[in-house]
Design a protein around this motif. Sequence first.
Motif, mmCIF file in Angstrom:
data_model
loop_
_atom_site.group_PDB
_atom_site.id
_atom_site.type_symbol
_atom_site.label_atom_id
_atom_site.label_comp_id
_atom_site.label_asym_id
_atom_site.label_seq_id
_atom_site.Cartn_x
_atom_site.Cartn_y
_atom_site.Cartn_z
ATOM 1 N N LYS A 192 -14.459 -18.888 43.266
ATOM 2 C CA LYS A 192 -15.268 -17.678 43.174
ATOM 3 C C LYS A 192 -14.910 -16.877 41.929
ATOM 4 N N ASN A 193 -13.614 -16.691 41.682
ATOM 5 C CA ASN A 193 -13.198 -15.950 40.489
ATOM 6 C C ASN A 193 -13.627 -16.660 39.210
ATOM 7 N N LEU A 194 -13.537 -17.971 39.224
ATOM 8 C CA LEU A 194 -13.946 -18.755 38.063
ATOM 9 C C LEU A 194 -15.440 -18.567 37.791
ATOM 10 N N ASP A 195 -16.239 -18.579 38.839
ATOM 11 C CA ASP A 195 -17.685 -18.397 38.687
ATOM 12 C C ASP A 195 -18.015 -16.986 38.214
ATOM 13 N N SER A 196 -17.263 -15.991 38.662
ATOM 14 C CA SER A 196 -17.524 -14.601 38.289
ATOM 15 C C SER A 196 -17.423 -14.382 36.785
ATOM 16 N N LEU A 197 -16.536 -15.116 36.130
ATOM 17 C CA LEU A 197 -16.316 -14.920 34.701
ATOM 18 C C LEU A 197 -17.519 -15.315 33.855
ATOM 19 N N LYS A 198 -18.467 -16.056 34.434
ATOM 20 C CA LYS A 198 -19.671 -16.451 33.695
ATOM 21 C C LYS A 198 -20.540 -15.246 33.348
ATOM 22 N N TYR A 199 -20.309 -14.103 34.024
ATOM 23 C CA TYR A 199 -21.155 -12.931 33.845
ATOM 24 C C TYR A 199 -20.421 -11.756 33.211
ATOM 25 N N VAL A 200 -19.232 -12.009 32.662
ATOM 26 C CA VAL A 200 -18.406 -10.921 32.135
ATOM 27 C C VAL A 200 -18.432 -10.937 30.608
ATOM 28 N N PHE A 201 -18.882 -9.825 30.031
ATOM 29 C CA PHE A 201 -18.819 -9.659 28.581
ATOM 30 C C PHE A 201 -17.447 -9.129 28.181
ATOM 31 N N GLY A 202 -17.057 -9.424 26.927
ATOM 32 C CA GLY A 202 -15.803 -8.886 26.407
ATOM 33 C C GLY A 202 -14.674 -9.898 26.376
ATOM 34 N N ILE A 203 -14.930 -11.128 26.813
ATOM 35 C CA ILE A 203 -13.911 -12.174 26.737
ATOM 36 C C ILE A 203 -14.488 -13.355 25.955
ATOM 37 N N SER A 204 -13.641 -14.004 25.183
ATOM 38 C CA SER A 204 -14.120 -15.109 24.344
ATOM 39 C C SER A 204 -14.003 -16.449 25.043
ATOM 40 N N SER A 205 -12.928 -16.624 25.827
ATOM 41 C CA SER A 205 -12.734 -17.889 26.525
ATOM 42 C C SER A 205 -11.719 -17.692 27.642
ATOM 43 N N TYR A 206 -11.624 -18.688 28.507
ATOM 44 C CA TYR A 206 -10.628 -18.649 29.574
ATOM 45 C C TYR A 206 -10.233 -20.076 29.940
ATOM 46 N N SER A 207 -9.094 -20.200 30.607
ATOM 47 C CA SER A 207 -8.564 -21.513 30.968
ATOM 48 C C SER A 207 -7.967 -21.477 32.364
ATOM 49 N N CYS A 208 -8.172 -22.548 33.102
ATOM 50 C CA CYS A 208 -7.502 -22.713 34.389
ATOM 51 C C CYS A 208 -6.086 -23.207 34.105
ATOM 52 N N ALA A 209 -5.083 -22.472 34.594
ATOM 53 C CA ALA A 209 -3.708 -22.720 34.153
ATOM 54 C C ALA A 209 -2.740 -22.808 35.325
#
Length: 383
Positions: free
Chosen positions: A53-70
């Motif tokens: 769910k958190n991973l999917d939420s990031l698809k709609y967030v402006f202000g970030i360039s990229s993210y990684s599952c870590a």
Amino acid sequence: MYSKILIRYGELTLKGENKKDFINFLKEDLMLRIPKNEIKMEYDRAFIDYSAKNLDSLKYVFGISSYSCAYELENNLETIKSKVIDIANNKNFSSFAIDSRRHNKNFSMNSNELNIFFGDAVLESFPNKKVDLKNPDLKIYVEIRDKKTYVFTDYIFALGGMPMASSGKVLHLISGGIDSPVAAYLMQKRGLKVSFINFITPPHTDKKTTDKVDKIIESITKYQMNATLYQINYTKIMNYIGLVSNQKYKITLMRRSFYRIATKLANKFKIFALSTGESLAQVASQTLESLYTIGEVTDLPVFRPLISFDKNETIKIAQTIGTFSLSIEKACETCELFAPKNPVTKPSRKEAKKLEEELSDLYNLENEIVDEVVIKEYKIINL
């Protein structure tokens, strides 16, 4: 199983002394989507708990360039090495590279030494593999930070732009067409919280048309979680402008009226800019002369993010954000209903003002419908 999602800020890193303020805006947006206790913000990174769910939420967030599952680990060299080997053991690869970053300057090895150490460990465990620093099949990233280490293999590119509401508010003239929803999305991308104004002309504007606009706004609202629509019943004024002596100017006069009404509402609700989906030379009301004549009536800045776009570029974005299929549904749009057969393409301010003088009640009618505005609220509960 991953434990964290590591988020990179992108443009926010360029904000100097104001950077903290922009990070706070980003945190406020994340808190609308993700439980507060699952969010950790740092100077150059954010971390949230890993979940689908958190991973999917990031698809709609402006202000970030990229993210990684870590994987989140203790700052222990052997623990980190074990995870690096474990990741390699679960991947199919012929070549690999290690990319280490030592943010924690007290750690025993620097970044280059870490690359050699973990690279040697992988080669020892997989002697038939080779190092390829330019185009590896597998790249393992290691970030050693002050308190924890994060190991991951992939970058997921995000929307970029600026965090929601970090640039203020804008009042957007929305229709059911293809252009205006895309323009609203681009305003959101620059950190503007978008409110909407829409003009309806009942009985010509039916429920299908208003439902279409509702669906479009709901689709755009997922990027800012809530929005306000100011709905204006424009029938009386549309009919009144229809009496003007020079029928070719009807659309010009109507759009001047739209701008005046939008400006009154923006001033009332302390919004300091307007925005539209206008694109230069696309239709009669979007020639340079038209934009000049229409824009005269407001003292607010008018943002036109599509001004240089061609239609195919706009359609591509509309398809990406999910508004295209809604926009092409048949509906009774105010501008289409009112358009003369041969609208003026190079209107003059002098002629527009002269024609408005024929309509002695125009400004009073505009004030009346501003007072009668219908306000609708949209809120996204679960994406």
